[in-house]
Design a protein around this motif. Sequence first.
Motif, mmCIF file in Angstrom:
data_model
loop_
_atom_site.group_PDB
_atom_site.id
_atom_site.type_symbol
_atom_site.label_atom_id
_atom_site.label_comp_id
_atom_site.label_asym_id
_atom_site.label_seq_id
_atom_site.Cartn_x
_atom_site.Cartn_y
_atom_site.Cartn_z
ATOM 1 N N ASN A 92 0.912 -1.117 0.007
ATOM 2 C CA ASN A 92 -0.074 -0.064 -0.051
ATOM 3 C C ASN A 92 0.790 1.159 0.052
ATOM 4 O O ASN A 92 0.440 2.272 -0.308
ATOM 5 C CB ASN A 92 -0.992 -0.135 1.126
ATOM 6 C CG ASN A 92 -2.196 -1.037 1.178
ATOM 7 O OD1 ASN A 92 -2.513 -1.499 -0.061
ATOM 8 N ND2 ASN A 92 -2.588 -1.384 2.098
ATOM 9 N N LYS A 95 1.795 3.456 -3.479
ATOM 10 C CA LYS A 95 0.694 4.380 -4.045
ATOM 11 C C LYS A 95 -0.334 3.825 -5.296
ATOM 12 O O LYS A 95 -1.525 4.182 -5.418
ATOM 13 C CB LYS A 95 1.251 5.604 -4.267
ATOM 14 C CG LYS A 95 2.031 6.100 -3.281
ATOM 15 C CD LYS A 95 2.746 7.503 -3.606
ATOM 16 C CE LYS A 95 3.534 7.943 -2.453
ATOM 17 N NZ LYS A 95 2.564 8.250 -1.187
ATOM 18 N N THR A 99 -7.437 -0.653 -3.020
ATOM 19 C CA THR A 99 -7.528 -1.827 -2.244
ATOM 20 C C THR A 99 -8.712 -1.884 -1.270
ATOM 21 O O THR A 99 -9.279 -0.576 -0.862
ATOM 22 C CB THR A 99 -6.250 -1.935 -1.039
ATOM 23 O OG1 THR A 99 -6.335 -3.151 -0.337
ATOM 24 C CG2 THR A 99 -6.267 -0.606 -0.261
ATOM 25 N N SER A 100 -9.140 -2.979 -0.879
ATOM 26 C CA SER A 100 -10.400 -3.141 0.119
ATOM 27 C C SER A 100 -9.794 -4.299 0.877
ATOM 28 O O SER A 100 -9.787 -5.323 0.663
ATOM 29 C CB SER A 100 -11.526 -3.302 -0.547
ATOM 30 O OG SER A 100 -11.822 -2.386 -1.669
ATOM 31 N N GLU A 101 -9.800 -3.723 2.315
ATOM 32 C CA GLU A 101 -9.106 -4.689 3.163
ATOM 33 C C GLU A 101 -9.973 -4.868 4.243
ATOM 34 O O GLU A 101 -10.710 -4.103 4.689
ATOM 35 C CB GLU A 101 -7.807 -4.200 3.735
ATOM 36 C CG GLU A 101 -7.014 -4.767 4.600
ATOM 37 C CD GLU A 101 -5.670 -4.511 5.175
ATOM 38 O OE1 GLU A 101 -5.070 -4.898 6.101
ATOM 39 O OE2 GLU A 101 -5.369 -3.375 4.362
ATOM 40 N N TYR A 171 -6.751 -6.423 -4.137
ATOM 41 C CA TYR A 171 -5.857 -5.524 -4.640
ATOM 42 C C TYR A 171 -5.695 -5.400 -5.951
ATOM 43 O O TYR A 171 -5.598 -6.156 -6.738
ATOM 44 C CB TYR A 171 -4.341 -6.040 -4.088
ATOM 45 C CG TYR A 171 -3.087 -5.290 -4.195
ATOM 46 C CD1 TYR A 171 -2.972 -4.010 -3.461
ATOM 47 C CD2 TYR A 171 -2.351 -5.490 -5.104
ATOM 48 C CE1 TYR A 171 -1.797 -3.033 -3.745
ATOM 49 C CE2 TYR A 171 -0.976 -4.683 -5.531
ATOM 50 C CZ TYR A 171 -1.032 -3.620 -4.894
ATOM 51 O OH TYR A 171 0.419 -2.660 -4.967
ATOM 52 N N GLN A 264 -3.157 3.399 8.403
ATOM 53 C CA GLN A 264 -4.079 4.138 8.172
ATOM 54 C C GLN A 264 -3.630 5.457 7.295
ATOM 55 O O GLN A 264 -4.084 5.796 6.230
ATOM 56 C CB GLN A 264 -4.913 4.843 9.421
ATOM 57 C CG GLN A 264 -5.570 3.517 10.105
ATOM 58 C CD GLN A 264 -6.906 3.381 9.677
ATOM 59 O OE1 GLN A 264 -7.700 4.427 9.504
ATOM 60 N NE2 GLN A 264 -7.318 2.310 9.780
ATOM 61 N N GLN A 266 -1.071 5.804 5.337
ATOM 62 C CA GLN A 266 -0.687 5.575 3.905
ATOM 63 C C GLN A 266 -1.578 5.454 2.848
ATOM 64 O O GLN A 266 -1.374 5.561 1.769
ATOM 65 C CB GLN A 266 0.359 4.569 3.981
ATOM 66 C CG GLN A 266 -0.547 3.017 4.247
ATOM 67 C CD GLN A 266 0.792 2.014 4.387
ATOM 68 O OE1 GLN A 266 0.210 0.629 4.430
ATOM 69 N NE2 GLN A 266 2.120 1.920 4.454
ATOM 70 N N ARG A 267 -3.033 5.561 3.467
ATOM 71 C CA ARG A 267 -4.007 5.648 2.484
ATOM 72 C C ARG A 267 -3.939 6.924 1.641
ATOM 73 O O ARG A 267 -4.575 6.734 0.773
ATOM 74 C CB ARG A 267 -5.177 5.418 3.049
ATOM 75 C CG ARG A 267 -5.435 3.744 3.679
ATOM 76 C CD ARG A 267 -5.248 2.668 2.512
ATOM 77 N NE ARG A 267 -5.475 1.445 2.829
ATOM 78 C CZ ARG A 267 -6.844 0.824 2.928
ATOM 79 N NH1 ARG A 267 -7.894 1.470 2.184
ATOM 80 N NH2 ARG A 267 -7.020 -0.374 3.377
ATOM 81 N N HIS A 268 -3.605 7.968 2.411
ATOM 82 C CA HIS A 268 -3.375 9.146 1.804
ATOM 83 C C HIS A 268 -2.247 9.372 0.748
ATOM 84 O O HIS A 268 -1.132 9.662 1.074
ATOM 85 C CB HIS A 268 -3.396 10.196 2.756
ATOM 86 C CG HIS A 268 -4.494 10.155 3.737
ATOM 87 N ND1 HIS A 268 -5.810 10.809 3.576
ATOM 88 C CD2 HIS A 268 -4.417 9.769 4.899
ATOM 89 C CE1 HIS A 268 -6.417 10.478 4.505
ATOM 90 N NE2 HIS A 268 -6.001 9.981 5.430
ATOM 91 N N ARG A 269 -2.295 8.828 -0.448
ATOM 92 C CA ARG A 269 -1.340 8.576 -1.389
ATOM 93 C C ARG A 269 -0.781 9.719 -1.919
ATOM 94 O O ARG A 269 0.178 9.714 -2.689
ATOM 95 C CB ARG A 269 -1.999 7.607 -2.653
ATOM 96 C CG ARG A 269 -1.939 6.048 -1.839
ATOM 97 C CD ARG A 269 -2.860 5.163 -2.992
ATOM 98 N NE ARG A 269 -4.206 5.173 -2.760
ATOM 99 C CZ ARG A 269 -5.009 4.662 -3.554
ATOM 100 N NH1 ARG A 269 -4.642 4.171 -4.962
ATOM 101 N NH2 ARG A 269 -6.242 4.635 -3.182
ATOM 102 N N LYS A 330 -6.033 15.198 4.096
ATOM 103 C CA LYS A 330 -5.856 14.305 5.165
ATOM 104 C C LYS A 330 -6.671 14.603 6.307
ATOM 105 O O LYS A 330 -7.406 13.608 6.866
ATOM 106 C CB LYS A 330 -4.479 13.983 5.407
ATOM 107 C CG LYS A 330 -4.382 13.244 6.679
ATOM 108 C CD LYS A 330 -2.691 13.225 6.987
ATOM 109 C CE LYS A 330 -2.494 12.207 8.455
ATOM 110 N NZ LYS A 330 -1.174 11.922 8.488
#
Length: 402
Positions: A92, A95, A99-101, A171, A264, A266-269, A330
């Motif tokens: 993840n 970038k 993804t759906s986790e 993914y 959490q 790192q989802r802000h790519r 963010k």
Amino acid sequence: MESQKLKIELLPSVFVDRRGKFNQKKALKTAGLFAGVCYNKEGYSKIVEEPLEKTLKRAQNTLNSGHHSVYDHINVRLNLVNIPKILAMFLNNEKQYATSEKSSRYTKISKASTPVISDLEENLYNKWVEIFTNKIKETYDNEFVNKKIKHMAQENARYLVTIFIPTTMIYSTSLRQINNIAAFCQRYIENHDIDSDFENKVSDSMLDFYYELLRLNLIDDKLSANDKNRSFSLIDDSISNKDEFFHNKRYTICYEATFANVAQAQRHRTIDYNIKLLNEKKFFVPPIIENDEVLKSEWLNDMKSVSSIHPQGELVLVEESGTYKDFILKCKERLCSCAQLEINNQTKEAMNRIIDFAKSTDNKELLDYLANYSLGARCTFKDYNCTNDCKFKEGKTLTRKI
């Protein structure tokens, strides 16, 4: 300890054959057609009429020349089953993905569903789910329904469970990127520190991942050649607290946070994140028990008892870099009652540090820009429309303990 083998399944697409394997020839042809757009003045509708041999030759030329961007048009959708959480974080951080986790907030952790975890982890998890449930009810009385309390208790108790816990996620990325990922895995496996238990476990999971990609016919020797010697971006042992930097447009800050927080963040790519393991282990203490010396001491003792398996509540050094505009995006996700409390508080602290910089340099433009976003949660922002009012005062004022 029972093993849960990582398995990858290709989800249906035009490039997946009836055996569930990737059809490289079909992907090669498609990429060759797309590459022709650069040269044909009549466009794609004319290119599809050309002889197959010409298309495949063009595709091979792009592979041989290193002009691989055309393979970003080829989408790959994977169902990753039993992927270690830490490996998901490595993926993840690159970038280029969707993804759906599976969420640890909404799903209970147990040996029945996750045999990899130890008896100690399961016992501590269940113990603290009960403690947090009671503490939330005691602190907030009738503020939350039981289902919400359960989710918050589970979210905090999972800090005691290893970051190597298997998870499941969908993914999606491109054929080019999945080959980059394969090359990054090879590089890590070949160069990791064999004296590090953490790196050995990561390397083993990457080897399993690589062999699954190979089994599914996803790896092309030229796409995965890695001529630029790139590697995974998540871990950077060179970062330090001295690297902080504030500019009129950009910032770099360093702070300690848990693995769970980083997962959490790192989802802000549009924002870059790197981490480094601390030389001396430290652990996060959930704010709802921070002022209870008995529970705090018990929590830290329990954390130390599982320290060898790298619990998700272990603190790491984080370097975060981005533009102020991306930071505000963010804030529009994480300054909220629904957000994980640790990242909510870390984002609030980052806002305060950026404001301090703007004040110290008398940067009126930056101060004016931040003024709308520094009064509370995202529902107080003039340019954010909240469609689900939490009606939770401490959440809105960013003073909540859970």
